[in-house]
Design a protein around this motif. Structure first.
Motif, short mmCIF file in Angstrom:
data_model
loop_
_atom_site.label_atom_id
_atom_site.label_comp_id
_atom_site.label_asym_id
_atom_site.label_seq_id
_atom_site.Cartn_x
_atom_site.Cartn_y
_atom_site.Cartn_z
N ASP A 42 73.98 83.10 49.01
CA ASP A 42 74.80 84.31 48.89
C ASP A 42 74.13 85.36 48.00
O ASP A 42 74.19 85.30 46.78
CB ASP A 42 76.18 83.96 48.35
N ARG A 43 73.48 86.32 48.65
CA ARG A 43 72.93 87.49 47.95
C ARG A 43 73.67 88.74 48.45
O ARG A 43 73.15 89.84 48.31
CB ARG A 43 71.44 87.64 48.23
N VAL A 66 75.44 72.79 42.44
CA VAL A 66 75.42 74.10 43.10
C VAL A 66 75.58 73.87 44.60
O VAL A 66 75.00 72.95 45.16
CB VAL A 66 74.09 74.82 42.82
N SER A 67 76.38 74.70 45.24
CA SER A 67 76.60 74.59 46.68
C SER A 67 75.53 75.37 47.44
O SER A 67 74.84 76.23 46.87
CB SER A 67 77.98 75.12 47.05
N LYS A 71 76.13 79.08 47.25
CA LYS A 71 75.63 79.73 46.03
C LYS A 71 74.15 80.09 46.17
O LYS A 71 73.70 81.14 45.68
CB LYS A 71 75.82 78.77 44.85
N ARG A 122 80.41 83.00 54.22
CA ARG A 122 81.21 81.78 54.05
C ARG A 122 81.69 81.26 55.41
O ARG A 122 81.62 80.05 55.69
CB ARG A 122 82.40 82.09 53.13
#
Length: 861
Positions: A289-290, A282-283, A286, A301
């Motif tokens: 980001d909500r 997982v980055s 990820k 990003r």
């Protein structure tokens, strides 16, 4: 063999194809888009459609593949994603009205980097076209996402160009013919002729487009190479791809290096900020980001790739995150409004390009309504930090205009009608009355004629051959009046028309056509009025994206127990009980992440020499330190009990490596290339992460290189803060000679010949790697690990630790430290000799000045 005669259609096709030799030509023929020849062969493979052949005489044939025109949105994305440029050739006139062959022309050229198609674009990622102009060693760069209107420019050397491509991942690159890029890349590349890269042309294009006499207002008046690159973008859009409606490109943003933290491509990959090499991993993106909107997702990003160095802006972001956490009711209300907002940036791109559908304009209307609600929530709260990002522009009239004129339920296509509300146009309302009450009129006509003629079963219907008609069963045909005109005889009935029926038909069919024309005009006029407010809508959209991104940080902080970092202008990093933001989310249920503290400065604790066995968590500790710093400098809360972050201007990592066999580079060569890049670019605010440097060569080579690198970093005037993880326990001796190098180890516990990983960073060096214990854990055969322990004891007995300490002491005396920086410089070597043979105690002041002048001349001064 005689020459094959071309059909008129193929002659037209070939003449258009000749103008787009590098593109796949989708040629509209009736209800289909057809491809021919090599294009057809490619299309059939990529799209999985049938390939057929059409005869061109007795001995030749042409390959043919096509698909229905209404399936364009299905097939076009597949062609573009495969790296093709696609020229869409449409019929420019109604075939029924054409005399001879239908007039056709290319209406749009879609390329990987120039598209508005939602199915080609990724929702939360930009789709950048990169233009590159080279002038000797300087590169001008211009990035454009035509779907959103974002336009970025920069200048720099080859390294900066490489960095820009790795960060922004353009899908297409345009450059001057015969000037290819100096390195390999993943993007589709297209060459433009020299005329597109002329300064006067570029300056004129940019000033004309932005309606200004000078580019000083954009801060790029002196950026000649960047201006040329930006001008080439417009040349490509207007002349090559037929995109002339570009009002949504309303600003140019410079990407100055002094504003953002420098991270090379190795660092971005190693820290797994955006993507991961392992599909199961997982980055950081990820985790954070909500966001509820695509605009917020793209902004997040971008922020991750461009952390800030400006303390004031970072603290403004952190204050807003803090505000959202303190007032959960407000956070919830704004979140709910954000969920109803569409991708306004891309809708505005379609609006500017006259590509927006009624349905999409309705999405824009609903989004702007939500903008007003968010603005009201924030104004009611009147929080000062929110105002720091700008005031909302007044869009109430725009929203009212859309609400007043557009129907609540809108069609996908304008041709479907029912777009404009009643009461907007008197003419439109009259035409709709005629059309919509036609059924009632026909029923009355039928009833009236039935009563007048005495035909009980009379009915009215319609067909495409002769329009509306009256149908009479044969049993009543003797009652038909003489002025009715018979049009068709059936087995059991006959069909007639009347003058009244034909007149009504003319009116009702004309009404449909007039409605279509009038509604189309009203829709275009409405779109133009909205376009007049485009810049204000873009301004508010940027604010909404910022709010969405900061709200995302707040939600991540709430869910993951992050804390508010203190951002300082010092050169100290002090992280108390820090955690890895990704790994802590992946540990099994019931286990807790072991937090660790890290302290770095440029005076007392510059380099942490970290030892410990494999799997103990050294690499995770290095990465989590960099990620905490990075998160803080994008304005996010961080996974730590407390964190004080002195602004970092560069983050470098040498963590992990893979062979680059295609270039003939081994793991060790890759490692040395990356390390050299770090050592050549360090600054006094750099954060450097080095993991297992020198492991790709022999032990003595590896220890020597690792020692020399650590010494170089310690002695470098900038004192860059460094985490140095190593298996070479010999490096623990450096702390005795280098004041700012401190030893730490990731602790383990031995129980009955096995080890338990405690994953806690503690002071002091580790004397063992415990590699054999790790081999046991991996399931190696017992006989193998027992033999390895025997060999290890033999080697350790033959190596005296005291002898090694004595040898390393000689490495660090004053003369060796001085010569470290002279090994490959004969001038400095001569100066050294000159100073060593000079007796300072016997020099007069005049002689000392003369000696100093002599040394200056030796340096070429």
């Amino acid at each position: 063999m005689g020459k094959t005669k071309e059909t008129p259609l193929m002659k037209q096709y070939n003449s258009i194809k000749a103008r787009y030799p590098d593109a796949m030509l989708l040629f509209r023929v009736g209800d289909f888009y057809e491809t021919f020849g090599e294009d057809a062969i490619k299309a059939s493979k990529i799209l999985g459609i049938v390939l057929t052949k059409r005869a061109n005489g007795q001995a030749t044939h042409t390959e043919l593949a096509g698909f229905p025109h209404h399936s364009l949105d299905v097939y076009l994305p597949k062609l573009v994603r495969s790296g093709l440029r696609v020229a869409i050739c449409d019929q420019l006139e109604d075939p029924s009205m054409a005399k001879g062959i239908v007039k056709r022309g290319v209406t749009e050229l879609v390329t990987p980097g120039v598209t508005f198609n939602d199915k080609v674009l990724e929702a939360k990622s930009n789709n950048f076209l990169l233009s590159v102009h080279q002038e000797k060693n300087l590169y001008g760069m211009a990035l454009l996402d035509i779907s959103t209107g974002e336009f970025l420019v920069a200048e720099g050397d080859e390294h900066k160009l490489h960095h820009l491509i790795d960060n922004f991942k353009p899908t297409e690159i345009i450059h001057q013919r015969n000037r290819p890029l100096p390195f390999a890349h993943q993007a589709y590349a297209f060459q433009l002729d020299d005329w597109a890269f002329q300064y006067d042309y570029a300056y004129d294009k940019l000033t004309t487009h932005f309606k200004t006499k000078s580019l000083k207002g954009f801060g790029m008046d002196q950026m000649k190479a960047a201006i040329i690159a930006a001008g080439a973008v417009f040349a490509y859009l207007v002349e090559d791809t037929h995109h002339k409606l570009l009002d949504h490109i309303s600003n140019i943003q410079r990407l100055p290096q002094e504003t953002f933290v420098w991270m090379d491509d190795f660092t971005i990959k190693n820290l797994e900020l955006i993507g991961t090499s392992d599909p199961q991993s997982v980055s950081l993106l990820k985790i954070l980001d909500r966001t509820h909107t695509n605009m917020g997702g793209r902004m997040l990003r971008r922020w991750l790739l461009t952390p800030l160095k400006e303390i004031n802006i970072i603290n403004r972001r952190l204050d807003v995150v803090d505000f959202f956490l303190k007032f959960p009711e407000i956070t919830y209300s704004i979140s709910e409004e954000l969920k109803g907002i569409s991708d306004v940036e891309r809708l505005l791109g379609k609006l500017a390009g006259e590509r927006i559908s009624p349905k999409e304009l309705g999405y824009l209307k609903d989004s702007l309504v939500n903008y007003l609600q968010i603005e009201k929530i924030l104004k009611d709260e009147n929080h000062k930090t929110l105002k720091n990002f700008g005031e909302f522009k007044d869009l109430k009239e725009v929203v009212l205009l859309l609400q007043t004129q557009l129907h609540d339920e809108l069609p996908v296509a304008l041709s479907k009608g029912n777009v404009i509300k009643e009461g907007i146009s008197e003419d439109l309302d009259k035409l709709r009355e005629l059309k919509n009450h036609g059924k009632e009129y026909l029923e009355n006509l039928c009833l009236r004629e039935s009563e007048k003629t005495g035909i009980p079963s009379l009915k009215i219907d319609f067909n495409n051959v002769f329009g509306y008609y009256l149908e009479v069963r044969n049993t009543h045909k003797n009652k038909v009046p003489s002025d009715w005109i018979r049009k068709q005889t059936l087995v059991n009935a006959e069909r007639y028309i009347t003058e009244e029926l034909k007149e009504y038909e003319t009116q009702i069919l004309g009404a449909e056509e007039k409605i279509s024309i009038l509604e189309s005009e009203l829709f275009k006029n409405l779109c133009q009025k909205i376009k007049n407010n485009l810049i204000d809508i873009q301004h508010n959209t940027s604010l909404i994206a910022t709010i969405d991104t900061l709200l995302s940080f707040a939600e991540a902080a709430q869910d993951n127990s992050y804390t508010h970092p203190q951002i300082t202008d010092t050169k100290t990093i002090d992280i108390i009980e820090g955690r890895h933001p990704v790994i802590e989310k992946q540990i099994p249920l019931g286990e807790s992440y072991v937090a660790n503290s890290v302290y770095l400065d440029d005076q007392k604790q510059q380099i942490l020499m970290i030892t410990g066995p494999n799997m103990a968590g050294k690499s995770a500790l290095l990465r989590q330190t960099a990620l905490i710093v990075l998160m803080a400098q994008i304005g996010s809360f961080v996974p730590a009990k407390n964190a004080s972050i002195g602004i970092v201007d560069k983050i470098f990592t040498r963590v992990g490596a893979s062979d680059n066999l295609s270039k003939g580079e081994s793991t060790f060569m890759v490692e040395m290339n990356e390390t050299a890049s770090i050592l050549n670019n360090i600054s006094d605010r750099s954060l450097i992460l080095l993991d297992e440097i020198g492991r790709g060569t022999s032990t003595y080579d590896g220890v020597s290189i690792a020692w020399a690198i650590a010494e170089y970093l310690h002695e470098h005037p900038s004192h860059p803060k460094t985490l140095f993880a190593t298996h070479y326990h010999e490096l623990n001796e450096m702390t005795t000679s280098f004041l700012r190098i401190k030893n730490f180890n990731v602790s383990i516990k031995e129980l009955d010949g096995t080890i338990v990983f405690l994953r806690k960073l503690i002071p002091g060096g580790s004397e063992h790697s415990f590699g054999i214990h790790v081999a046991k854990l991996a399931g190696m055969p017992t006989v193998l690990t027992q033999r390895a322990e025997q060999i290890l004891k033999t080697l350790e007995n033959n190596s005296s630790k005291e002898e090694f300490k004595e040898r390393t002491k000689t490495l660090t005396d004053e003369n060796m430290q001085l010569s470290f920086f002279q090994l490959d410089d004969p001038v400095l070597e001569n100066i050294r000799e000159e100073l060593l043979k000079t007796d300072i105690n016997t020099l007069t002041p005049i002689e000392a000045l003369m000696k100093l002048n002599h040394i200056k001349k030796m340096l070429g001064g």
